[in-house]
Design an enzyme around this catalytic site. Structure first.
Site, PDB file in Angstrom:
ATOM      1  N   TYR A  62     -14.347  -3.028   9.154  1.00 32.42           N
ATOM      2  CA  TYR A  62     -13.018  -2.454   9.318  1.00 32.42           C
ATOM      3  C   TYR A  62     -12.403  -2.861  10.656  1.00 32.42           C
ATOM      4  CZ  TYR A  62      -9.395   1.111   9.936  1.00 32.42           C
ATOM      5  OH  TYR A  62      -8.206   1.756  10.170  1.00 32.42           O
ATOM      6  N   GLY A  77       1.615   4.864   3.488  1.00 35.25           N
ATOM      7  CA  GLY A  77       2.643   4.064   2.828  1.00 35.25           C
ATOM      8  C   GLY A  77       3.548   4.898   1.950  1.00 35.25           C
ATOM      9  N   GLY A 131      -1.144   7.814   0.771  1.00 38.00           N
ATOM     10  CA  GLY A 131      -1.271   7.996   2.206  1.00 38.00           C
ATOM     11  C   GLY A 131      -0.031   7.678   3.008  1.00 38.00           C
ATOM     12  N   GLY A 191       0.818  -1.209   0.000  1.00 35.45           N
ATOM     13  CA  GLY A 191       0.000   0.000   0.000  1.00 35.45           C
ATOM     14  C   GLY A 191       0.849   1.254   0.000  1.00 35.45           C
ATOM     15  N   SER A 229      -5.148  -0.535  13.786  1.00 32.79           N
ATOM     16  CA  SER A 229      -5.940   0.612  14.214  1.00 32.79           C
ATOM     17  C   SER A 229      -6.362   0.464  15.663  1.00 32.79           C
ATOM     18  CB  SER A 229      -7.195   0.735  13.332  1.00 32.79           C
ATOM     19  OG  SER A 229      -8.047   1.767  13.796  1.00 32.79           O
TER      20      SER A 229
END
Length: 281
Positions: A165, A19, A17, A13, A142
């Protein structure tokens, strides 16, 4: 400990963002960076951008769409052809979705992209990481965590983007703890972190107001990649810069066993095993 300039670091990724920003943070230090994304165009743009900004020519791009288990497995195959990997940063992921979507494999998409990709790559690459030790796996997760309902993991009965998520992120932490146990004594550490809350990235801004900076997230993630502390300590969940306790289900050995069985069933990839001399086979 291997100098970072002599390391090979894989970041999934990496074209957007956190990454992308992490790649910009690490590239000037001289490591070989293997950057993953799902767009060939964006990947080549990133390589050109990094080379121009840092002069680091030890950069390559690997394209794979994590909505396909076959493409995740193919990425693992290609990475295994490399002579070494010192750090695997499992960063690729989706945010909170408004509507339920399925992968090409008929699985709930968030669970596959956020969790099953981490499972496959970590398990498949474990032997190479051990051969490259000291080495690390860093799972970007997260603080938003929710227990997995094993009777409806794919959320076919009742859809919630938040549940999709948060259960995938908790699954990453559960995997972190299991792999830390399996790889104990091999020289490979496995840790997870919540880098920052609501950074201004595309997986956040479509639904939420940003609260943290990408720079904070990069700082906290880079610490797990480079700090000697995380070459010694394994199985941790780090909330920003502090070791924290994850959701209670992560500490439930029965739940983790169920997740391991489910993960192997869905992907065909077993957890790595170690023998008496602590070498995965």
């Amino acid at each position: 400990m291997t100098s970072i300039a002599d390391q090979t670091i894989v970041i999934t990724g990496a074209t957007d963002g956190l990454g992308r920003a992490l790649a910009h943070e690490l590239a000037p230090l001289g490591p070989e960076l293997v950057l993953h994304g799902r767009s060939e165009e964006k990947g080549q743009e990133l390589l050109a951008e990094l080379r121009a900004a840092t002069g680091n020519e030890r950069l390559s791009y690997e394209r794979a769409d994590f909505s396909s288990l076959a493409e995740i497995q193919s990425l693992a195959d290609r990475l295994l052809s490399r002579p070494r990997i010192d750090v695997l940063v499992n960063n690729a992921g989706m945010g909170v979705e408004l509507d339920r979507r399925e992968s090409r494999d008929g699985l709930e998409l968030t669970f596959q992209v956020d969790y099953l990709s981490t499972y496959i790559l970590s398990c498949r690459l474990a032997p190479l990481l051990v051969d490259s030790a000291p080495a690390r796996i860093v799972n970007v997760t997260s603080a938003g965590q929710a227990p997995i309902d094993f009777d409806d993991v794919m959320l076919r009965s009742g859809w919630s983007g938040g549940q999709a998520y948060c259960q995938a992120k908790l699954a990453q932490i559960m995997l972190t703890m299991d792999l830390a146990d399996v790889l104990d004594g091999t020289g490979v550490t496995v840790n997870s972190l919540h880098p920052a809350s609501y950074m201004p990235t595309k997986i956040v801004t479509h639904l939420f107001t940003p609260q943290s900076t990408v720079a904070e997230g990069v700082r906290n993630t880079a610490r797990l990649v480079t700090d000697p502390e995380y070459a010694r300590n394994s199985g941790l969940y780090v909330n920003r810069s502090q070791v924290a306790r994850a959701h209670a289900q992560a500490h439930d050995e029965g739940a983790r066993a169920r997740l391991r069985r489910l993960s192997e069933e869905l992907t065909g990839t077993p957890m790595p095993a170690v023998n008496a001399d602590a070498s995965p086979r």
